[in-house]
Design an enzyme around this catalytic site. Structure first.
Site, mmCIF file in Angstrom:
data_model
loop_
_atom_site.group_PDB
_atom_site.id
_atom_site.type_symbol
_atom_site.label_atom_id
_atom_site.label_comp_id
_atom_site.label_asym_id
_atom_site.label_seq_id
_atom_site.Cartn_x
_atom_site.Cartn_y
_atom_site.Cartn_z
ATOM 1 N N TYR A 46 0.827 -1.204 0.000
ATOM 2 C CA TYR A 46 0.000 0.000 0.000
ATOM 3 C C TYR A 46 0.861 1.255 0.000
ATOM 4 O O TYR A 46 2.082 1.191 0.198
ATOM 5 C CB TYR A 46 -0.936 0.006 1.213
ATOM 6 C CG TYR A 46 -0.262 0.364 2.537
ATOM 7 C CD1 TYR A 46 0.600 -0.520 3.161
ATOM 8 C CD2 TYR A 46 -0.491 1.603 3.145
ATOM 9 C CE1 TYR A 46 1.220 -0.183 4.369
ATOM 10 C CE2 TYR A 46 0.113 1.938 4.346
ATOM 11 C CZ TYR A 46 0.965 1.037 4.954
ATOM 12 O OH TYR A 46 1.577 1.374 6.136
ATOM 13 N N LYS A 159 6.512 -1.738 1.873
ATOM 14 C CA LYS A 159 5.326 -1.175 2.539
ATOM 15 C C LYS A 159 4.168 -2.146 2.339
ATOM 16 O O LYS A 159 3.326 -1.968 1.453
ATOM 17 C CB LYS A 159 5.023 0.223 1.975
ATOM 18 C CG LYS A 159 4.141 1.066 2.884
ATOM 19 C CD LYS A 159 4.222 2.526 2.507
ATOM 20 C CE LYS A 159 3.239 3.396 3.271
ATOM 21 N NZ LYS A 159 3.397 3.425 4.712
ATOM 22 N N GLU A 191 12.702 2.771 13.776
ATOM 23 C CA GLU A 191 11.791 3.854 13.375
ATOM 24 C C GLU A 191 10.592 3.863 14.304
ATOM 25 O O GLU A 191 10.589 3.160 15.324
ATOM 26 C CB GLU A 191 11.361 3.662 11.915
ATOM 27 C CG GLU A 191 10.687 2.329 11.653
ATOM 28 C CD GLU A 191 10.312 2.104 10.185
ATOM 29 O OE1 GLU A 191 10.167 3.071 9.435
ATOM 30 O OE2 GLU A 191 10.141 0.922 9.815
ATOM 31 N N LEU A 215 11.274 1.432 6.813
ATOM 32 C CA LEU A 215 10.648 1.875 5.573
ATOM 33 C C LEU A 215 11.388 3.141 5.116
ATOM 34 O O LEU A 215 11.566 4.070 5.908
ATOM 35 C CB LEU A 215 9.174 2.207 5.814
ATOM 36 C CG LEU A 215 8.442 2.580 4.526
ATOM 37 C CD1 LEU A 215 8.112 1.334 3.728
ATOM 38 C CD2 LEU A 215 7.180 3.368 4.813
HETATM 39 N N1 PDD Z 1 3.025 5.326 7.428
HETATM 40 N N2 PDD Z 1 7.750 3.976 8.709
HETATM 41 C C1 PDD Z 1 6.600 3.283 8.787
HETATM 42 C C2 PDD Z 1 6.597 1.960 9.484
HETATM 43 C C3 PDD Z 1 5.427 3.820 8.239
HETATM 44 O O1 PDD Z 1 4.271 3.132 8.301
HETATM 45 C C4 PDD Z 1 5.462 5.104 7.609
HETATM 46 C C5 PDD Z 1 4.259 5.731 6.982
HETATM 47 C C6 PDD Z 1 6.693 5.774 7.558
HETATM 48 C C7 PDD Z 1 6.831 7.123 6.918
HETATM 49 O O2 PDD Z 1 6.755 7.019 5.523
HETATM 50 P P1 PDD Z 1 6.255 8.243 4.608
HETATM 51 O O3 PDD Z 1 7.041 9.426 5.010
HETATM 52 O O4 PDD Z 1 6.563 7.781 3.232
HETATM 53 O O5 PDD Z 1 4.792 8.405 4.878
HETATM 54 C C8 PDD Z 1 7.808 5.171 8.113
HETATM 55 C C9 PDD Z 1 1.846 5.724 6.698
HETATM 56 C C10 PDD Z 1 1.604 7.170 6.683
HETATM 57 C C11 PDD Z 1 0.671 4.907 7.208
HETATM 58 O O6 PDD Z 1 0.829 3.693 7.325
HETATM 59 O O7 PDD Z 1 -0.388 5.457 7.429
#
Ligand code: PDD
Length: 291
Positions: A46, A159, A191, A215
């Protein structure tokens, strides 16, 4: 009950529209089959994107990561990434939304339950809806966080919708009165449960290296580019958990959080938002909105 209360509410496009395998409908009430692999096996990938004032942010980065995640789990996306981008634009137009959350999910389709890959087309779901309301106080004052053991698999760079350890970590943080968890694997900081983490250590911005343990966040990458532009010294490296108490500032980044300062980690107070966090938060907010 009154007649009024029983009247069905009419879904409005501005409440959100979803594209499912070619059809566009209101999100409310939209369904996928029971045996979708996403539901049975969390067998899918996703993306979450944001649009600000009608302008999508970092679409190309997100679609590229979607393709990488799909390839990483041997999933053939039913559309090319430019075609997915066109669907997102179509949904933006049909909803008429300015500020929006875009969600894209691809699964291995629906088939009788069997661990082996099914011989059916993959399923693609794309929606556009208003972003979740957030409490502005969180950004003004910073959030609380706790450290937790990172219990995820060895491909956190993909992801995928297999988010159970992330869900459990986020809930454990919430149950402890915190907003987010700082995950630690084998003595190294990885993270947040749904965000990337940055530290400020002696004036230097530090973030865990983007390998299989995290991620590679799109917000993270843009924040690093902004740090370079602002001449804030930064390094991507392994971060030991015993460095956390030494940090002057800590912040999380994600598409929905943007840049969020940490005011307390495991009960220790930090400056939040600290000066480096504030500079980057402001720079990112302007950058994402095209200012
Ligand atoms: N989450 N690390 C993890 C485990 C994440 O699920 C996310 C983002 C990030 C940050 O990635 P980005 O900057 O590309 O949004 C890091 C999204 C927002 C979610 O699952 O809703």
């Amino acid at each position: 009950m009154t007649e009024r209360a029983l009247a069905p509410s009419t879904p409005r496009a501005a409440d959100g529209l979803v594209w499912i395998d070619g059809d566009i409908r209101p999100i409310d009430g939209a369904t996928v089959p029971l045996e979708d692999r996403g539901f049975m096996f969390a067998d899918g990938v996703y993306e979450v994107l944001r649009a600000y004032a009608g302008r999508l942010f970092a679409t190309h980065d997100h679609l590229e990561r979607l393709a990488r995640s799909a390839a990483g789990i041997r999933l053939a996306l039913p559309l090319t990434t430019p075609e997915i981008g066109e669907v997102v634009v179509e949904l933006m137009e049909q909803t008429g939304l300015g500020d929006a959350e875009v969600y894209i999910q691809a699964t291995r389709g629906a088939a009788r339950r069997n661990h082996l890959f099914p011989d059916v087309p993959g399923r693609l779901v794309i929606w556009v809806r208003p972003p979740r309301a957030m409490n502005a106080d969180l950004w003004a004052k910073g959030c609380k966080a706790i450290t937790l053991v990172d219990e995820r698999w060895a491909r956190c760079d993909l992801k995928t919708v297999s988010l159970l350890p992330n869900v459990l970590a986020k809930q454990a943080a919430y149950d402890a009165g915190a907003y987010e968890a700082v995950l630690v694997r084998d003595g190294f900081v990885t993270e947040g449960s749904a965000s990337n983490l940055f530290l400020v250590l002696n004036g230097e911005l530090v973030t865990p290296v983007a390998d299989n343990r995290i991620l590679p966040g799109i917000t993270r990458a843009h924040v690093l580019r902004l740090a370079e532009r602002l001449e804030i010294p930064f390094v991507e490296r392994n971060v030991c958990d015993d460095e956390l108490p030494l940090a002057q500032e800590l912040f999380f980044t994600s598409t929905s959080l943007e840049v969020l300062g940490v005011a307390e980690l495991d009960g220790r107070a930090l400056a939040a938002p600290g000066p480096v966090t504030t500079r980057l938060a402001e720079a990112f907010a302007g950058h994402a909105r095209g200012n």
